[in-house]
Design a protein around this motif. Structure first.
Motif, PDB file in Angstrom:
ATOM      1  N   ASP A 105       8.126  -5.591 -14.567  1.00  0.00           N
ATOM      2  CA  ASP A 105       7.523  -6.692 -13.795  1.00  0.00           C
ATOM      3  C   ASP A 105       8.230  -6.873 -12.461  1.00  0.00           C
ATOM      4  OD1 ASP A 105       5.471  -7.284 -15.439  1.00  0.00           O
ATOM      5  OD2 ASP A 105       6.154  -9.281 -16.016  1.00  0.00           O
TER       6      ASP A 105
ATOM      7  N   THR B  87       6.096 -13.799 -21.331  1.00  0.00           N
ATOM      8  CA  THR B  87       5.369 -12.602 -21.752  1.00  0.00           C
ATOM      9  C   THR B  87       5.254 -11.661 -20.553  1.00  0.00           C
ATOM     10  OG1 THR B  87       4.038 -14.170 -23.003  1.00  0.00           O
ATOM     11  CG2 THR B  87       3.342 -11.874 -23.110  1.00  0.00           C
TER      12      THR B  87
ATOM     13  N   GLY C 262       4.435  -8.818 -18.182  1.00  0.00           N
ATOM     14  CA  GLY C 262       3.271  -7.914 -18.173  1.00  0.00           C
ATOM     15  C   GLY C 262       1.957  -8.650 -18.307  1.00  0.00           C
ATOM     16  N   SER C 263       1.941  -9.769 -19.007  1.00  0.00           N
ATOM     17  CA  SER C 263       0.724 -10.600 -19.046  1.00  0.00           C
ATOM     18  C   SER C 263       1.149 -12.036 -19.322  1.00  0.00           C
ATOM     19  CB  SER C 263      -0.276 -10.097 -20.092  1.00  0.00           C
ATOM     20  OG  SER C 263       0.350 -10.008 -21.331  1.00  0.00           O
TER      21      SER C 263
ATOM     22  N   THR D 286       4.652 -11.106 -14.316  1.00  0.00           N
ATOM     23  CA  THR D 286       3.334 -10.830 -13.721  1.00  0.00           C
ATOM     24  C   THR D 286       2.234 -11.265 -14.690  1.00  0.00           C
ATOM     25  OG1 THR D 286       3.150  -8.571 -14.552  1.00  0.00           O
ATOM     26  CG2 THR D 286       4.197  -8.850 -12.389  1.00  0.00           C
TER      27      THR D 286
ATOM     28  N   GLY E  57      -0.693  -9.857 -15.482  1.00  0.00           N
ATOM     29  CA  GLY E  57      -1.626  -8.855 -16.021  1.00  0.00           C
ATOM     30  C   GLY E  57      -2.412  -8.220 -14.893  1.00  0.00           C
ATOM     31  N   ARG E  58      -2.885  -6.974 -15.136  1.00  0.00           N
ATOM     32  CA  ARG E  58      -3.565  -6.227 -14.078  1.00  0.00           C
ATOM     33  C   ARG E  58      -4.774  -7.005 -13.560  1.00  0.00           C
ATOM     34  NH1 ARG E  58      -2.396  -1.077 -12.909  1.00  0.00           N
ATOM     35  NH2 ARG E  58      -3.227  -1.815 -10.937  1.00  0.00           N
TER      36      ARG E  58
ATOM     37  N   GLY F 231      -4.463  -9.558 -11.740  1.00  0.00           N
ATOM     38  CA  GLY F 231      -4.121 -10.977 -11.894  1.00  0.00           C
ATOM     39  C   GLY F 231      -4.106 -11.815 -10.627  1.00  0.00           C
TER      40      GLY F 231
ATOM     41  N   HIS G  41     -10.704 -10.989 -12.878  1.00  0.00           N
ATOM     42  CA  HIS G  41      -9.769 -10.976 -14.011  1.00  0.00           C
ATOM     43  C   HIS G  41     -10.340 -11.912 -15.091  1.00  0.00           C
ATOM     44  CE1 HIS G  41      -6.197 -12.272 -16.231  1.00  0.00           C
ATOM     45  NE2 HIS G  41      -5.538 -11.245 -15.723  1.00  0.00           N
TER      46      HIS G  41
ATOM     47  N   GLN H 199      -0.171  -7.971 -30.330  1.00  0.00           N
ATOM     48  CA  GLN H 199      -0.884  -8.210 -29.061  1.00  0.00           C
ATOM     49  C   GLN H 199      -1.847  -7.077 -28.718  1.00  0.00           C
ATOM     50  OE1 GLN H 199       1.793  -9.307 -25.934  1.00  0.00           O
ATOM     51  NE2 GLN H 199       2.278 -11.223 -26.910  1.00  0.00           N
TER      52      GLN H 199
END
Ligand SMILES: Nc1ncnc2c1ncn2[C@@H]1O[C@H](COP(=O)(O)OP(=O)(O)O)[C@@H](O)[C@H]1O
Ligand SMILES: N[C@@H](CC(=O)OP(=O)(O)O)C(=O)O
Length: 465
Positions: free
Chosen positions: A120, A160, A162-163, A205, A207-208, A210, A270, A346
């Motif tokens: 991240d 968390t 990455g997301s 971050t 999440g992609r 985002g 998103h 997850q």
């Protein structure tokens, strides 16, 4: 106002985006700008983090030099349009970011270890490097502006990596505390999309994709009038324009419709974008940076219905897992064990179907998630008499139709199945939620594009606006 990667990909794009802000930032309109990383930079940084983990230090160093040059070129071009402004402070600020990026990558290379937390940190440099350039472009265009990271702007998240999940109860206080004084002084803040910080200030971050989410988090916490998401495309279209050339703009969507579309593969937003603004009823407007006169797509609580189906989407690169065994019949706890396991790991499930005898249950997941899920399920049920087999069907795709108007309208499913049958496309699974806002079908991946085009035509979507 949020600008995605393509809209900040180089100096020309950044200056064009800055003009869109200037045209709106009148005396009585205060804007907060959110930027993504320059196009392809996020993928590049993720790749560099992985290469560093494998110890490819020299290749990583060269790639970082190239990345720094790309950003510096953009700065020089932005400043050449405004010779009275001092370029050096921005060059220095950017250089300091690249020094930190090199240090982070060197640490990963030395340890041969890439944790979600260090990933991240590394990937956050994409947005942290683009935001100061957009802020400089706004100053060059006559506004006063400064850039902030998501954390500095008050976007507090959980851990968390990455997301990360925004902690909205906290952010409702920290975001206005950070941004309102700047807005009161007439500044236009530029905030890094995609990036937040946990309660200790460690970078996370969202999440992609985002950055859209960042925009609605800020909009909700500042009680904005509207959140504008500037895109390359002219709003949300009736299908992905890359797959269906005659897709057209959808004028209005409800929050629920857009959530379903995002969840079922419309990469235009998103999936979590709607959540922060929904409760406050703040509209989202998705607009084209290349057609600024177009109203784009408005997303709000009660969008008018335009026929039963508003759009068709698809998600590819999926795998269907079928978990079965005669002894599963009537044993509902097996299903709960399967889902608890997947939730704890997850691993999101995109589609579920259970045979009426309960002898098997099928789940659809992304290819990589399905590989992990198979390993976990085999371990969990090793030696079990209940589950005898877990079979994977790779290279499948979901095609979904979405529209609030489907609720209570008979014949929509029949029309969907008939048009797919007429193209000889076999259905592997079918699902409809009780909300009746979407129907999704599972087919083989190689038939996905043909299916989307067929469904788009069958529901008359090309002329839908
Ligand atoms: N229904 C849809 N409407 C509009 N765009 C869609 C849809 N489905 C998929 N897309 C894709 O989403 C992308 C739009 O996002 P883009 O402007 O690239 O986003 P960002 O600004 O977040 O980088 C386009 O490339 C488009 O092909
Ligand atoms: N840069 C991040 C966040 C993002 O939203 O990007 P874009 O707006 O370009 O999709 C990513 O690529 O995931």
């Amino acid at each position: 106002m949020k600008f995605g990667g393509v809209l900040v990909q180089d100096a020309a794009a950044i200056m064009h985006s800055a003009q869109l802000v200037v045209q709106t930032a009148h005396k009585n309109t205060r804007a907060v700008v959110v930027v993504s990383a320059m196009a392809d930079v996020t993928d590049g940084l993720l790749d560099l983090a992985e290469q560093a983990r494998q110890g490819h230090g020299d290749e990583v160093a060269q790639a970082v030099d190239l990345l720094e040059r790309r950003h510096e070129d953009a700065i020089q071009t932005v400043f050449s349009s405004s010779p009275a402004m001092a370029v050096q402070p921005v060059v220095d600020e950017e250089h300091a970011l690249f020094v930190s990026l090199r240090q982070a990558l060197a640490g990963v290379a030395m340890l041969h270890e890439l944790t979600p937390r260090s990933r991240d940190l590394i990937v956050s440099f994409g947005e942290r490097c683009s935001a100061p350039i957009m802020s400089a472009a706004l100053r060059a265009a006559g506004l006063t502006s400064r850039s902030l990271t998501g954390g500095e702007a008050g976007i507090v998240t959980d851990d968390t990596f990455g997301s990360a999940v925004p902690l909205l109860d906290i952010a409702r206080k920290t975001i206005p505390r950070a941004l309102t004084p700047l807005l009161d002084r007439g500044l236009t803040p530029v905030v890094t999309g995609f990036v937040g910080a946990n309660e200790e200030g460690v970078i996370t971050t969202l999440g992609r994709g985002g950055s859209d989410y960042t925009a609605t988090i800020l909009g909700a916490c500042l009680l904005a009038d509207e959140v504008w998401i500037w895109k390359e495309v002219d709003g949300v279209m009736t299908a992905d324009p890359k797959l269906v050339p005659d897709a057209v703009r959808v004028q209005a969507l409800s929050y629920r419709e857009v959530m379903e579309l995002a969840w079922f593969g419309a990469k235009v937003l998103h999936p979590m974008t709607v959540a922060p603004v929904q409760e406050a009823g703040i509209p989202i407007r998705i607009r084209s940076a290349f057609l600024p006169a177009s109203p784009g797509t408005i997303v709000c609580a009660d969008a008018p219905e335009a026929g039963p189906v508003k759009a068709v989407t698809s998600i590819r690169k999926l795998t269907a897992l079928t978990i079965g065994g005669a002894a599963m019949i009537g044993t509902s706890d097996v299903v709960s064990r399967v889902f608890s396991l997947l939730a704890a790991a997850q691993l999101p499930v995109l589609m579920i179907s259970q045979s009426s005898s309960m002898a098997n249950v099928s789940l659809v997941m992304t290819q990589t998630d399905a590989e992990r899920a198979t390993r976990l399920l085999r371990k969990e049920f090793a030696g079990s008499m209940v589950i005898r087999d877990i079979t994977a069907t790779p290279h499948v795709a979901i095609v979904a139709i979405v529209g609030d108007g489907m609720r209570g309208t008979p014949g929509v499913a029949a029309r969907l199945f008939t048009c797919l049958a007429s193209e000889n496309i076999n259905l592997l699974m079918i699902a409809q939620g009780s909300s009746e806002v979407n129907i999704s079908v599972l087919i083989t991946e190689k038939e996905a594009q043909r299916a989307v085009r067929t469904v788009h035509a069958a529901f008359g979507l090309a002329g839908a606006t």
